[in-house]
Design an enzyme around this catalytic site. Sequence first.
Site, mmCIF file in Angstrom:
data_model
loop_
_atom_site.group_PDB
_atom_site.id
_atom_site.type_symbol
_atom_site.label_atom_id
_atom_site.label_comp_id
_atom_site.label_asym_id
_atom_site.label_seq_id
_atom_site.Cartn_x
_atom_site.Cartn_y
_atom_site.Cartn_z
ATOM 1 N N TRP A 107 -31.250 20.775 -2.938
ATOM 2 C CA TRP A 107 -31.276 22.400 -2.913
ATOM 3 C C TRP A 107 -29.755 23.212 -3.563
ATOM 4 C CZ3 TRP A 107 -26.800 23.271 -0.520
ATOM 5 C CH2 TRP A 107 -26.152 21.717 0.314
ATOM 6 N N ASN A 108 -28.880 21.772 -3.564
ATOM 7 C CA ASN A 108 -27.601 22.095 -3.930
ATOM 8 C C ASN A 108 -27.382 23.050 -5.456
ATOM 9 O OD1 ASN A 108 -27.039 19.813 -5.330
ATOM 10 N ND2 ASN A 108 -25.354 19.711 -4.933
ATOM 11 N N SER B 298 -29.502 13.021 -1.301
ATOM 12 C CA SER B 298 -28.721 11.917 -0.699
ATOM 13 C C SER B 298 -28.538 10.798 -0.568
ATOM 14 C CB SER B 298 -28.530 12.840 0.883
ATOM 15 O OG SER B 298 -30.164 12.131 1.349
ATOM 16 N N GLU C 159 -29.704 10.224 -8.856
ATOM 17 C CA GLU C 159 -28.264 11.328 -8.781
ATOM 18 C C GLU C 159 -28.172 10.834 -7.525
ATOM 19 O OE1 GLU C 159 -26.686 11.255 -11.280
ATOM 20 O OE2 GLU C 159 -27.777 11.179 -13.035
ATOM 21 N N LEU C 160 -27.630 10.635 -6.731
ATOM 22 C CA LEU C 160 -27.202 10.320 -4.973
ATOM 23 C C LEU C 160 -25.698 10.999 -4.990
ATOM 24 C CD1 LEU C 160 -28.813 7.184 -5.040
ATOM 25 C CD2 LEU C 160 -29.383 9.315 -4.582
ATOM 26 N N CYS D 133 -22.160 17.485 -5.857
ATOM 27 C CA CYS D 133 -21.610 15.952 -5.714
ATOM 28 C C CYS D 133 -20.984 15.479 -6.697
ATOM 29 C CB CYS D 133 -22.979 15.100 -5.780
ATOM 30 S SG CYS D 133 -23.598 15.578 -7.685
HETATM 31 P P1 ADP Z 1 -29.987 16.621 2.208
HETATM 32 O O1 ADP Z 1 -29.909 15.367 3.136
HETATM 33 O O2 ADP Z 1 -28.630 16.997 1.266
HETATM 34 O O3 ADP Z 1 -30.747 17.394 1.948
HETATM 35 P P2 ADP Z 1 -31.897 14.833 1.112
HETATM 36 O O4 ADP Z 1 -31.357 13.616 0.138
HETATM 37 O O5 ADP Z 1 -32.336 15.202 1.945
HETATM 38 O O6 ADP Z 1 -30.260 15.237 0.947
HETATM 39 O O7 ADP Z 1 -32.661 15.774 0.550
HETATM 40 C C1 ADP Z 1 -32.820 15.544 -0.630
HETATM 41 C C2 ADP Z 1 -34.291 15.822 -1.477
HETATM 42 O O8 ADP Z 1 -35.305 14.964 -1.295
HETATM 43 C C3 ADP Z 1 -35.108 17.333 -0.855
HETATM 44 O O9 ADP Z 1 -36.153 17.655 -1.799
HETATM 45 C C4 ADP Z 1 -35.424 16.680 0.463
HETATM 46 O O10 ADP Z 1 -36.536 17.648 0.947
HETATM 47 C C5 ADP Z 1 -36.213 15.230 -0.256
HETATM 48 N N1 ADP Z 1 -36.321 14.160 0.874
HETATM 49 C C6 ADP Z 1 -35.778 13.975 1.750
HETATM 50 N N2 ADP Z 1 -36.027 13.205 2.880
HETATM 51 C C7 ADP Z 1 -37.433 12.857 2.057
HETATM 52 C C8 ADP Z 1 -37.454 11.051 2.352
HETATM 53 N N3 ADP Z 1 -38.142 10.799 2.482
HETATM 54 N N4 ADP Z 1 -38.842 11.350 1.262
HETATM 55 C C9 ADP Z 1 -39.353 12.454 0.169
HETATM 56 N N5 ADP Z 1 -38.722 13.513 -0.481
HETATM 57 C C10 ADP Z 1 -37.359 13.723 0.491
#
Ligand code: ADP
Length: 501
Positions: A169-170, A250, A271-272, A305
Site C-alpha cells: 500500500w505504500n 513485509s 522486495e521486502l 522500505c
Molecule cells: P504490511 O504489513 O506492510 O501490510 P504485508 O506484507 O502484510 O505488508 O502486505 C503486502 C501485500 O501482501 C498486501 O497486498 C497484502 O494483502 C499481501 N499479503 C499479506 N499476507 C499475505 C498472504 N498470506 N498471502 C498473500 N498475500 C499476502
Amino acid sequence: MTKDLMENKGLDDSCLGDSGLLRELSYIDGRWVRADSGAVFAVLNPADGGMLGHVPDMGATEAQKAVEAAKAALPDWRALTAKQRSGLLKAWYGLVLDHADSLARLLTAEQGKPLAEAKGEILYGASFIEWFAEEAKRVYGETIPSHKADARVIVTREPVGVVAAITPWNFPHGMITRKVAPALAAGCTVVLKPAEDTPLSALALAVLAEKAGIPPGVLNIVTGSKAMAAEIGTVLTTHPEVRKVSFTGSTATGRLLMSQAADSVKKISLELGGNAPFIVFDSADLDLAVAGAMACKFRNAGQTCVCANRIYVQDGVYEDFAARLAEQVRALQVGPGTQDGVQIGPLINAAALEKVRDHVADAQQKGAQTVCGGAPHEAGPLFFAPTLMTEMDETMRLCREETFGPVAGLFRFKTEAEVIKAANDTSYGLASYLYSRDLGQAFRVSEALEYGMVGVNAPVLSAESIPFGGIKQSGIGREGGRQGIEEFTNLKYTLMGGLAG
Ligand code: ADP
C-alpha cells in the site's frame, strides 16, 4: 456517486460514471466483476476515516479464475511481436500521463500521502511503463561459439508465462507498474493482488490498460480484504500454471510466500523490508546531509522500505547535525495530503500508528532523548508528529526493525570501522546511504556496506532505469533497469545440430 460527494472525498469528476477511474469491481478476463459471494470490503481515507468505496472481497475461486484467464490469454499475447506489445504499453503510458492528476487525487485519497508526492508517484510509476515498453524490443539472446563442428548454439529469452504479482500500500501505483510493465513487455500475462488498503489505484490502472487496448486476460486484478489475503496468496503461489511470483511487502509475508512457492519450484522476486543506515561522516557537506536526511526519512511519512531508519552521525558533527535537523523537522507541515503545503500525511492505518508509537516509547524508556515530536499529532487519529530522537543505541527496537513512520533516530559513532560494523549488523540489506566528501572514504564505505543499493551523498535512489533490490532478508531479484525484464524471462539454449553438408 454524485459530483458533490466525489469532491468531498478529494476526488475529481474523472472518477465518475461507467468509464470513470473509480471502480468498485475487480477485473478478470477483461470483465469488471463482483466476488462470487457478492462480498465487498470498504476502502477508507486514512486522513479522515471517510469511506471512499467498496471493492469485491474475493478468495480462492476468483483467484483461480484469474489464473485460468491469464493462462488462456498467454499464447496470443506472447505471440505478438515485441513492437506490438510495446505499442500497447506506450498507449497505456500515454493514458496514465493524461490522467496523472486524477490518479494522484485517488492515490492521496486512499493512501494519504501529500498530493505533490502522489503526482510524483504517478509519474514515477508511468516511467516504468515507458521504460519497459522500450525494453520489450531489447530482450536479446546470444549465439555462443559452438562446441561441435556441425552445430550452432543459440540462446534466447522466453516469457516465463503467467505471473502473480502481490503489491503493498505504500506506493499503490508505482509498485504495480514496476512489476506489471516488465511482465507484459516480456510477453507474460499477470494476475495482480493489490494491497487491501489501496485497491482503487490498482483498479484505475486497469481501467486505463483496458482503454489502451491491452487484451482481456492479459492483466487481471483480484481484490481481497486482509482476511482473504492468505487464501488468494495460497492460490497464486501454488497454482501450477503460475510460473513466477513477484512480491513487494513485509519480510514475514515474503518468507511465507517463498516457502509456499517452493512446492512447485516457481521463479520468485521479493522486495521486502529494509532497515536503512544513513551515515553522516565528519567530512560530510552538512547542508547536503541534512537536506538528504529530510528527503530520505520523511518522504511518504517515513513509510518507504528504502527510507533512513538508523541515522549514524560522527562525533565531530553530531550536535551541529542534530540542531540543523531539528529545525527542519519542527518546520514540517502535517495534515491531509490534499491540503496545500502539507508534507506529512497520515499513516496508513491504526496498526501502523501503534508500531510507530511503540518504537518511540521503547527508545524513550531505554534512554533516547526526544528533541521534537514523539507523540500522535492532533491532525487526526492516524497522524504522528514528525519526531527527532537523539542518543539512540542498538538495544532499541528502532535499531532492529523498520519503523515505517516519521521518526528520525540519531546514533552517535566515532570511527569508520565502528559504523560499518553497526550498519551491517542487521538481517536486512536493501538501501544504505553515506555522506562524505572524502573520496577514499566514499569508496571504502560504499564497498563495505552489505546492501543492494548505496546512495553516496544522494538520498533518493529509485528510478526506472536502475536495478532496484536488496540482499539478505530484504529480497531476491531486481526491479527496473535492463535487469527488470530479465526477471520475467527464462533462458532457452538451443543446439542446432546435424548441420554438416
Ligand atoms: P504490511 O504489513 O506492510 O501490510 P504485508 O506484507 O502484510 O505488508 O502486505 C503486502 C501485500 O501482501 C498486501 O497486498 C497484502 O494483502 C499481501 N499479503 C499479506 N499476507 C499475505 C498472504 N498470506 N498471502 C498473500 N498475500 C499476502
